[in-house]
Design a protein around this motif. Structure first.
Motif, mmCIF file in Angstrom:
data_model
loop_
_atom_site.group_PDB
_atom_site.id
_atom_site.type_symbol
_atom_site.label_atom_id
_atom_site.label_comp_id
_atom_site.label_asym_id
_atom_site.label_seq_id
_atom_site.Cartn_x
_atom_site.Cartn_y
_atom_site.Cartn_z
ATOM 1 N N GLU A 53 0.846 -1.207 0.000
ATOM 2 C CA GLU A 53 0.000 0.000 0.000
ATOM 3 C C GLU A 53 0.875 1.250 0.000
ATOM 4 N N ALA A 54 1.883 1.202 0.872
ATOM 5 C CA ALA A 54 2.748 2.382 1.014
ATOM 6 C C ALA A 54 3.520 2.670 -0.277
ATOM 7 N N ARG A 55 3.961 1.604 -0.974
ATOM 8 C CA ARG A 55 4.787 1.779 -2.170
ATOM 9 C C ARG A 55 4.058 2.536 -3.278
ATOM 10 N N ARG A 56 2.731 2.412 -3.295
ATOM 11 C CA ARG A 56 1.971 3.095 -4.340
ATOM 12 C C ARG A 56 2.080 4.613 -4.256
ATOM 13 N N ILE A 57 2.280 5.116 -3.019
ATOM 14 C CA ILE A 57 2.273 6.583 -2.890
ATOM 15 C C ILE A 57 3.687 7.134 -2.687
ATOM 16 N N ILE A 58 4.677 6.236 -2.744
ATOM 17 C CA ILE A 58 6.057 6.680 -2.517
ATOM 18 C C ILE A 58 6.814 6.726 -3.839
ATOM 19 N N GLY A 59 7.580 7.789 -4.020
ATOM 20 C CA GLY A 59 8.536 7.847 -5.131
ATOM 21 C C GLY A 59 9.926 7.917 -4.511
ATOM 22 N N TYR A 60 10.768 6.946 -4.859
ATOM 23 C CA TYR A 60 12.079 6.872 -4.201
ATOM 24 C C TYR A 60 13.193 7.045 -5.217
ATOM 25 N N GLU A 104 12.024 5.366 -22.845
ATOM 26 C CA GLU A 104 11.649 3.958 -22.595
ATOM 27 C C GLU A 104 11.793 3.625 -21.109
ATOM 28 N N PHE A 105 12.828 4.205 -20.510
ATOM 29 C CA PHE A 105 13.077 3.995 -19.077
ATOM 30 C C PHE A 105 11.886 4.509 -18.258
ATOM 31 N N CYS A 106 11.421 5.698 -18.580
ATOM 32 C CA CYS A 106 10.277 6.262 -17.848
ATOM 33 C C CYS A 106 9.002 5.484 -18.177
ATOM 34 N N ASP A 107 8.882 5.096 -19.444
ATOM 35 C CA ASP A 107 7.691 4.362 -19.877
ATOM 36 C C ASP A 107 7.576 3.016 -19.153
ATOM 37 N N LEU A 108 8.739 2.369 -18.958
ATOM 38 C CA LEU A 108 8.750 1.076 -18.260
ATOM 39 C C LEU A 108 8.083 1.203 -16.887
ATOM 40 N N PHE A 109 8.448 2.273 -16.167
ATOM 41 C CA PHE A 109 7.905 2.412 -14.816
ATOM 42 C C PHE A 109 6.454 2.904 -14.840
ATOM 43 N N ALA A 110 6.139 3.737 -15.821
ATOM 44 C CA ALA A 110 4.746 4.167 -15.934
ATOM 45 C C ALA A 110 3.866 2.944 -16.185
ATOM 46 N N HIS A 111 4.361 2.043 -17.032
ATOM 47 C CA HIS A 111 3.646 0.799 -17.340
ATOM 48 C C HIS A 111 3.554 -0.088 -16.091
ATOM 49 N N ALA A 112 4.685 -0.192 -15.383
ATOM 50 C CA ALA A 112 4.705 -1.044 -14.179
ATOM 51 C C ALA A 112 3.769 -0.516 -13.103
ATOM 52 N N TYR A 113 3.544 0.790 -13.081
ATOM 53 C CA TYR A 113 2.612 1.361 -12.103
ATOM 54 C C TYR A 113 1.166 1.357 -12.614
ATOM 55 N N GLY A 114 0.958 0.734 -13.773
ATOM 56 C CA GLY A 114 -0.413 0.475 -14.223
ATOM 57 C C GLY A 114 -1.026 1.544 -15.107
ATOM 58 N N LEU A 115 -0.253 2.487 -15.627
ATOM 59 C CA LEU A 115 -0.821 3.510 -16.511
ATOM 60 C C LEU A 115 -1.065 2.912 -17.898
ATOM 61 N N ASP A 116 -2.179 3.302 -18.539
ATOM 62 C CA ASP A 116 -2.442 2.767 -19.878
ATOM 63 C C ASP A 116 -1.597 3.518 -20.923
ATOM 64 N N GLN A 143 12.057 -2.006 -9.139
ATOM 65 C CA GLN A 143 11.016 -2.956 -9.546
ATOM 66 C C GLN A 143 10.259 -3.468 -8.329
ATOM 67 N N ARG A 144 11.018 -3.659 -7.237
ATOM 68 C CA ARG A 144 10.369 -4.167 -6.028
ATOM 69 C C ARG A 144 9.290 -3.193 -5.553
ATOM 70 N N MET A 145 9.533 -1.906 -5.799
ATOM 71 C CA MET A 145 8.586 -0.893 -5.311
ATOM 72 C C MET A 145 7.363 -0.724 -6.208
ATOM 73 N N THR A 146 7.401 -1.277 -7.407
ATOM 74 C CA THR A 146 6.228 -1.128 -8.273
ATOM 75 C C THR A 146 5.113 -2.065 -7.788
ATOM 76 N N PRO A 147 3.862 -1.704 -8.060
ATOM 77 C CA PRO A 147 2.770 -2.517 -7.480
ATOM 78 C C PRO A 147 2.467 -3.808 -8.234
ATOM 79 N N MET A 148 3.315 -4.212 -9.179
ATOM 80 C CA MET A 148 3.045 -5.466 -9.900
ATOM 81 C C MET A 148 3.167 -6.650 -8.950
ATOM 82 N N ASN A 149 2.385 -7.683 -9.231
ATOM 83 C CA ASN A 149 2.440 -8.921 -8.444
ATOM 84 C C ASN A 149 3.833 -9.545 -8.589
#
Lengths: 324, 555
Positions: free
Chosen positions: A81-88, A103-115, B104-110
């Motif tokens: 839960e906490a990780r969703r609101i934290i940027g580290y 691509e680097f930024c896109d990877l994380f945007a994708h990993a955080y669930g953005l379409d 990667q560990r901090m991303t909310p993916m399963n």
């Protein structure tokens, strides 16, 4: 203990935090709070425990003891839960060398669930914020350290975290980039984001932070707003007195006052006294001096700079180490 | 698409990479395949013993394709199993060290989604190079008239093995601290799986040979690769095909493909549990106590299943099976008893090593233990739950010891009831000393793990388990039989040698053992046992005292 910054709601709260690495105590009984929408600077010499503290808040290190709450979420029990609101952002900038910045930024945007559409928009926005639009197609491995730092900041912002944990973010930046970073962080804070930023160079944080905490050997030596920290540094304040012309009896007059503990004279006209009294006692002292015939042209409190305090703490550290 | 797979494709399959790796794979594969295919398909001169001269046999394309199949499979294995495994291990370890893994560990993916991304994203180039070899494979199957079902079975096992190796590499990358070390450890692990474990399989522990594609290849594919018109395999191939054709397991037999899937599935599950835990939190031990117990119980179950036929009627697979088959029943009973001792030694040795590994992973050091107590206090719990990572491992190691001992007892009771085995030592004698030795070993391993950090623990184990072997080597070379008693006593300090020495003394029918030597052996066993028990008692007492002192100082 409330070390909160200007906002009443603590967004980050560390209570009695202890972190051990084997026999080594990295953080010991650390308590502090950071208010919502404020910028809090964690300062201390190398090895003070700043990075460990930030990593623990970022859920990457499990504390040995104590509690960390981020927006009321206990990070130890609900890390996801906490990780969703934290940027580290760590203290040195590891990036995927063979990816382009976008691509680097896109990877994380994708990993955080953005379409797909939201990703493209957000990535562009973050690259613009960090002044990397010109370099968006560059491979990360071709970037300088400062650029990598900026790419990392763009990646940190891409999922719109409400809490930013930045470990030495200005370490590799040139002066202009530092000013840009400062302005950016101020802008982020004014938009409601909470920023916890660390540095071992105080001047980097003085103009940026609402509040600071000075760490020493895993402990919080001092914490509070810049004014509070300065004030606490000067339990006995230094008053500077300047005369128009010399007044032979001045030193005796000063020493007779019970609130004056030390008198230093630079020449016959300029004096610095250590005064432990309050403002009204200082005013009475001034009346006494002028009443006795001294022509006082300057009488003011000499501000103790946070920098001095920080250096004082650092020098205490070194002298303790030397004695050992 | 999984963002991590997309990242792998972007990073490693840009146009220049596609051209370079594609050409590399195409040139090598075509060289290997075409040279073998053309050679196999060409006319051959063969020696005819009847006419005592050479005859020209017309070449058939099918023979060429069949001859090239194995080399093609090896090349594909090299790409995915060797290069791919090294890549997964080294990048995982590099990213862990640099901190990229933390992002990667901090991303909310399963975590399972992240693991999948790493497994298929990191070796993206190796998968692409594998794709380049597929037209050759297709040609081989069609021209070689290979059975589709057999090929499908083989490639299903091939991919399950690749997945198993890549996951092993990923877990090694998460656990081993240095990237280069992780890459080599994983490659050595792959080689070990092909060389060391099949060797143990020959000694009756057949399930250990089923972590590779060899069983399915030899058991299912090899007969289909014979040249057209031939139906008999060569001597070596026939032996291998026989070894891997049917697997004795408890009272029945299993197909090698089913058995391979079963084995790899179980290990994949175990590795997934570890990877999942490490993704959640790097500081967590690889296994929780309950999952370690489940893993150990499964291991014992598999050992029991594989050794059951051997202990009940002397039948087994591999070299051991060959030595004890009905054809060779005329072998001396003492040799047979020696075989029994060897198999028991392998069983107890493997179990002891498994206990050592699990103690290393699951028993908490003093700091973790204290952390557990503090957390329990904070949460208002009367004590740390037994299954927690922070709880003492005492009960855990006792269960491990008892599980091993139960399976050992079960196997011995099978041999005692068997008509095949005529050597029946008393069950109580053959269980008492191994039982005490195992218990003492478990106790001192657990106490030393919880008293000291890594260096102390492994130093202690090295001193106690490895140095006796080195010392006895020096003494034996220098003084030969003069100090045999001392040599045996030193050897018995280590449970891995104490147990077989004890077993030797219990089976009376062993030839070549003089009464004097038997006495020396017995004395050495009692000496080793007494030392182990004393050490266990001393270290347990020290651990309790240290914990008490710690709790006093913290309160």
């Amino acid at each position: 203990m409330d070390y909160s910054a200007h906002s009443a709601l603590p967004m980050i709260k560390c209570q009695d935090l202890k972190i051990h690495y084997g026999d080594h105590v990295a953080v010991d009984s650390l308590c502090f709070e950071v208010g919502k929408g404020s910028v809090y600077g964690l300062i201390g010499p190398n090895g003070a425990g700043k990075t460990t503290t930030i990593k623990a808040i970022a859920t990457l290190i499990e504390p040995t003891y104590g509690e960390i709450l981020v927006d009321g979420i206990p990070v130890l029990h609900q890390p996801e839960e906490a990780r969703r609101i934290i940027g580290y952002m760590p203290d040195f900038p590891p990036v995927y060398d063979d990816l382009r910045i976008e691509e680097f930024c896109d990877l994380f945007a994708h990993a955080y669930g953005l379409d797909r559409n939201a990703r493209a928009k957000k990535v562009e926005e973050c690259l613009r914020l960090t002044d990397l639009m010109d370099k968006r197609r560059a491979l990360c491995k071709t970037l300088s350290r400062g650029m990598k730092q900026r790419a990392l900041l763009a990646k940190t912002l891409v999922h719109e975290p409400s809490v930013l944990l930045l470990d030495e973010p200005a370490a590799n930046l040139d002066p202009k980039a530092r000013i840009d970073l400062r302005n950016l962080l101020r802008r982020l804070a004014s938009s409601g984001k909470t920023v916890l930023v660390s540095s071992h160079v105080l001047s980097e944080l003085e103009d940026l932070c609402d509040a600071i905490g000075i760490m020493r050997k895993g402990n919080m030596a001092l914490s509070g707003s810049l004014e509070e920290v300065s004030a606490s540094a000067a339990a006995s304040r230094v008053i500077r007195i300047e005369l128009v012309e010399s007044f032979p009896n001045l030193q005796n007059l000063l020493r007779e006052s019970s609130s004056v503990s030390k008198v230093d004279s630079r020449d016959e006209r300029i004096f610095e006294i250590t005064h432990s009294g309050d403002r009204s006692e200082a005013a009475s002292l001034l009346t006494t001096l002028t009443g006795a015939g001294a022509k006082v042209c300057e009488f003011h409190l000499k501000q103790s700079k946070v920098e001095d305090l920080f250096l004082e703490i650092e020098s205490e550290d070194s002298s303790e180490d030397a004695n050992r | 698409m999984n963002p991590l797979i997309r990242r792998g494709i972007r990073e490693r399959l840009r146009t220049k990479h596609l051209i370079a790796s594609g050409l590399f794979s195409l040139i090598l594969c075509s060289t290997i395949y075409l040279s073998l295919y053309l050679y196999g398909a060409s006319d051959q001169r063969t020696y005819d013993p009847h006419s005592q001269g050479y005859e020209l046999v017309e070449g058939i394309p099918a023979n060429g394709a069949r001859a090239a199949f194995t080399s093609l499979l090896i090349f594909q294995g090299f790409l995915l199993m060797f290069l791919g495994t090294g890549r997964v291990a080294s990048v995982t370890a590099e990213e862990k060290e640099s901190g990229l893994l933390d992002y990667q560990r901090m991303t909310p993916m399963n975590p399972l989604f992240k693991i999948t991304g790493y497994l298929f994203g990191l070796p993206a180039r190796e998968y692409f190079m594998f794709l380049i070899t597929l037209p050759f494979l297709l040609h081989c199957i069609i021209v070689g008239q290979l059975p589709w079902f057999g090929v499908l079975q083989l490639y299903a096992v091939f991919f399950s093995t690749v997945l198993f190796y890549h996951l092993t590499a990923h877990v090694i990358g998460l656990v081993v601290p240095k990237p280069r070390a992780a890459s080599w450890v994983s490659r050595i692990a792959v080689l070990g799986l092909y060389v060391f474990l099949p060797a143990l399989g020959q000694a009756g522990i057949s399930f250990l040979s089923f972590l590779t594609i060899l069983p399915t290849y030899f058991g299912k594919m090899l007969p289909a690769l014979l040249p057209v018109g031939e139906s008999e395999l060569g001597r070596f191939e026939a032996k291998a095909a026989d070894f891997w054709s049917e697997i004795p397991f408890f009272t029945s037999t299993l197909s090698p493909t089913v058995f391979t899937f079963l084995m790899q599935g179980l290990i994949l599950l175990t590795l997934l549990v570890t990877a999942h835990r490490k993704w959640r939190n790097q500081a967590l031990p690889a296994f929780s106590k309950p999952s370690a117990l489940a893993l150990f119980a499964t291991f014992q179950f598999l050992l029991l299943g594989c050794l059951w036929p051997f202990f009940s009627d002397g039948s087994a697979s591999g070299l051991l099976g060959e030595a004890f088959s009905s054809k060779n029943l005329s072998i001396l009973q003492s040799d047979a008893t020696l075989g029994l001792v060897i198999v028991q030694t392998v069983f107890l040795g493997l179990s002891t090593l498994a206990i050592l590994s699990l103690v290393n992973v699951c028993c908490p050091n003093l700091h973790l233990f204290n952390k557990g107590i503090q957390r329990a206090e904070k949460l208002g719990l009367p004590r740390v739950p037994h299954s927690a990572d922070e709880s003492s491992g005492l009960g855990f190691v006792i269960i491990l010891g008892l599980l091993t001992l139960s399976v050992h007892a079960f196997l011995l009771s099978l041999s005692a009831r068997s008509e095949f085995w005529q050597s029946h030592p008393s069950l109580s004698e053959i269980l008492l000393i191994p039982g005490l030795a195992l218990l003492a070993t478990c106790l001192y391993l657990q106490a030393s793990r919880e008293l000291w950090f890594n260096l102390g623990f492994w130093g202690f184990v090295g001193l106690l388990w490895v140095t006796p072997f080195l010392a006895t080597l020096v003494i034996t070379v220098g003084w030969q039989e003069e100090f045999i008693g001392s040599v045996l006593k030193i050897l018995c300090l280590c449970p891995l040698s104490l147990l077989p020495i004890h077993l030797l003394t219990e089976y009376e029918r062993l030839d070549g053992l003089s009464e004097e030597l038997l006495d020396e052996l017995r004395q050495a066993v009692w000496f080793g046992l007494a030392c182990s028990l004393a050490l266990a008692g001393y270290l347990q007492a020290r651990l309790q005292l240290k914990r008490r002192a710690n709790s006093r100082s913290s309160s």
